[in-house]
Scaffold this motif. Structure first.
Motif, PDB file in Angstrom:
ATOM      1  N   SER A   1      -4.353  -2.212   1.827  1.00 37.56           N
ATOM      2  CA  SER A   1      -5.422  -1.543   1.076  1.00 37.56           C
ATOM      3  C   SER A   1      -5.363  -1.922  -0.392  1.00 37.56           C
ATOM      4  CB  SER A   1      -5.334  -0.022   1.232  1.00 37.56           C
ATOM      5  OG  SER A   1      -6.317   0.624   0.468  1.00 37.56           O
TER       6      SER A   1
ATOM      7  N   THR B   1      -8.666   9.748   4.475  1.00 32.74           N
ATOM      8  CA  THR B   1      -8.837   8.391   3.960  1.00 32.74           C
ATOM      9  C   THR B   1      -7.543   7.883   3.360  1.00 32.74           C
ATOM     10  OG1 THR B   1     -11.176   8.793   3.518  1.00 32.74           O
ATOM     11  CG2 THR B   1     -10.168   6.937   2.383  1.00 32.74           C
TER      12      THR B   1
ATOM     13  N   SER C   1       0.836  -1.207   0.000  1.00 33.75           N
ATOM     14  CA  SER C   1       0.000   0.000   0.000  1.00 33.75           C
ATOM     15  C   SER C   1       0.869   1.255   0.000  1.00 33.75           C
ATOM     16  CB  SER C   1      -0.922   0.009   1.219  1.00 33.75           C
ATOM     17  OG  SER C   1      -1.753  -1.134   1.249  1.00 33.75           O
TER      18      SER C   1
ATOM     19  N   GLU D   1      -5.480   4.589   4.728  1.00 32.10           N
ATOM     20  CA  GLU D   1      -5.341   3.455   3.811  1.00 32.10           C
ATOM     21  C   GLU D   1      -3.885   3.175   3.450  1.00 32.10           C
ATOM     22  OE1 GLU D   1      -7.833   1.322   2.524  1.00 32.10           O
ATOM     23  OE2 GLU D   1      -8.913   2.255   4.164  1.00 32.10           O
TER      24      GLU D   1
ATOM     25  N   ARG E   1     -13.631   3.848   0.969  1.00 33.31           N
ATOM     26  CA  ARG E   1     -12.340   3.533   0.346  1.00 33.31           C
ATOM     27  C   ARG E   1     -12.485   3.083  -1.108  1.00 33.31           C
ATOM     28  NH1 ARG E   1     -13.316  -1.056   3.658  1.00 33.31           N
ATOM     29  NH2 ARG E   1     -13.313  -3.009   2.472  1.00 33.31           N
TER      30      ARG E   1
END
Length: 530
Positions: A135, A126, A91, A130, A317
């Motif tokens: 993610s 967000t 991520s 994440e 998300r």
């Protein structure tokens, strides 16, 4: 014209610095929440080898393919165990790719626009949450932005056509996120081709992507049946296709993304809306490739939000692929030198950056008065926030590099509070490792089957299993009758409130051997003798 070598090098430096920021303090943390599922996938892959679908309890899991788990598995191989840094690194790398490409996309227009867009990106709540988690949606955002960038760079930066790379990215998106992982980047690039007047290219690319999607879906379903038979194939169809469309996996209103993004994607999304209004009012005075790029980005982001509003299942998300576009649009006032509206927007953005350290400091102090035990000592974060606020305020009298300093102070303030305050509190509240290890120590002393009562095989039980360092096949019960029907000795885990509800029955008469906090709730361990 081709990108200058200095821009390429600077973009790599920006990406590397972003990667270091995203990974700060990420090693050795216990998995909590949604991360637990993917860490468990990787743990089982380490024990049994790679598979097409990830597994839990030794059985294939229908909601995802194993590609994102393979990334974690590869990073975990050198250590022989899954660490939080290895779990988060895919991520974090995806976030760094977005930063790198965003710099390359915008630096030929203006360095101020490039770094201001990156600031808008890394200040978004967000995105922050994440990029420091497992993610798949952020990985998809990186794929989608890369596809858009390649299409734009070919026309404006002298880059090659790179059709093979484009379709390789579409395959990567499908592997990470299933059908939506191919549809989203395809739609974003097609929106660019449409607005750029490249009808033939849009049709050719759209048709080829549709054929690729059909082939990928067919292969996915064939692999599902080969992995787990017809029942597993039905689960894959339900969880990856129909469940999200018909609302059986949850449902939200059609305008959910447009309204909730005002908070979930602040500051970028609401500021982008203001910039678009300003651009519309000043359209007669604005021309050139920079404004056209803003239109391309706005259209691509809008397409993502509209397209993902069709399925009834919605989560904040899911629309992460629109965030880089919103950040670029929101930072456009730093590219425009004329117009009162854009001067006012630049002032508004810098004012928000200016007060952000102080607002976070006050919020911490107020929260500490109510939740002193959970927060612990906050003296160091408060002192750093105060220093950042003083540095930001000093730019009011020393305007040299004012915007850069204000932006830097805002970014450091947000990441300091998230990494040094919010994450530790979240991990203390939702810890599952301490109770699980205490339970397994009891079970090791007196071996017997382990029963998880009302934990949910795909819910709380995952958060228990991720802290077990070996294969384990627990028994699951949901009702008091199922619990009483078990034969022989057993260890039983349940929430304390469920135990209290059993008073008056045989299980309710047992004396808890262990009690503790598990995922922000009280749990007990019971032992039933032969």
């Amino acid at each position: 014209m081709p990108l200058p070598l200095t821009v390429r090098r600077q973009s790599l430096v920006a990406g590397l610095l972003a990667l270091l920021l995203f990974c700060a303090g990420a090693q050795g943390l216990a998995p909590i929440g949604f991360d637990s599922r993917f860490v468990l996938f990787a743990q089982e892959m380490l024990r049994h080898g790679p598979t097409v679908f990830p597994t839990t309890y030794g059985q294939p899991y229908a909601d995802y393919t194993a590609l994102s788990t393979l990334f974690i598995w590869l990073l975990s191989l050198p250590m022989g165990a899954v660490d939080s840094l290895g779990a988060w690194l895919p991520s974090a790398f995806a976030g760094a790719v977005i930063v790198t490409l965003m710099y390359r996309l915008l630096a030929p227009f203006s360095l101020r626009w490039a770094w201001a867009s990156i600031v808008m990106l890394v200040l978004t709540a967000t995105f922050v949450s994440e990029v420091r988690a497992v993610s798949q949606d952020l990985m998809l955002a990186a794929v989608a932005f890369a596809v858009f960038y390649l299409g734009y760079a070919h026309d404006h930066h002298g880059a090659g056509r790179r059709w093979p790379l484009l379709f390789a990215l579409l395959l990567l998106g499908f592997g990470i996120r299933g059908p939506i992982g191919l549809v989203v980047p395809t739609g974003m690039l097609c929106s660019y081709y449409l607005l750029a007047g490249q009808w033939r290219r849009m049709l050719v690319f759209g048709v080829l992507a549709s054929v690729l999607l059909a082939l990928c879906v067919g292969l996915l379903l064939w692999l599902a049946k080969a992995s787990g038979g017809q029942a597993f194939l039905d689960d894959v169809i339900r969880m990856q296709f129909m469940g999200r469309m018909d609302g059986s996996e949850g449902a939200s209103s059609a305008l959910f993304y447009f309204s909730s993004s005002l908070g979930n994607y602040a500051l970028a999304y609401p500021l982008a809306l203001l910039v678009l209004i300003a651009a519309g009012l000043a359209q007669a005075r604005l021309q050139g490739p920079a404004l056209r790029l803003v239109v391309y980005c706005a259209a691509a982001g809008l397409l993502v939000m509209l397209g993902l509003s069709i399925p009834l299942a919605k989560k904040a998300r899911y629309v992460l692929p629109m965030l880089p576009m919103a950040a670029i649009v929101a930072a456009y006032p730093f590219q425009v030198a004329q117009g009162r509206l854009f001067a006012w927007l630049r002032g508004l953005i810098q004012a928000l950056w200016l007060v952000l350290p102080g607002v976070l400091m006050i919020a911490l102090l107020v929260a500490h008065r109510r939740y002193a035990e959970q927060l612990g000592s906050i003296s160091v974060p408060v002192a750093v926030l105060a220093a950042l606020q003083l540095l930001a305020v000093s730019r009011l009298w020393w305007p040299r590099r004012r915007a850069e300093v204000l932006a830097g102070c805002a970014v450091l303030a947000v990441w300091l509070v998230y990494v040094a305050v919010f994450e530790p509190v979240q991990r203390r509240l939702y810890d599952t490792r301490a109770f699980t290890q205490a339970v397994m120590a009891q079970v090791a002393q007196q071996p017997a089957p382990l029963v998880l009562h009302r934990l949910g095989q795909d819910a709380k039980a995952i958060k228990f299993m991720v802290n077990v360092d070996h294969d384990l096949q627990p028994l699951f019960t949901e009702t008091p009758g199922q619990l009483q029907a078990l034969q022989g000795p057993a260890w039983v885990i349940m929430a304390r409130q469920d135990f209290q509800a059993l008073q008056g029955s045989a299980p309710g008469a047992l004396e808890p051997r262990l009690g503790g906090r598990f995922d922000n709730d009280d749990y007990v361990l019971l032992h039933r003798a032969p």
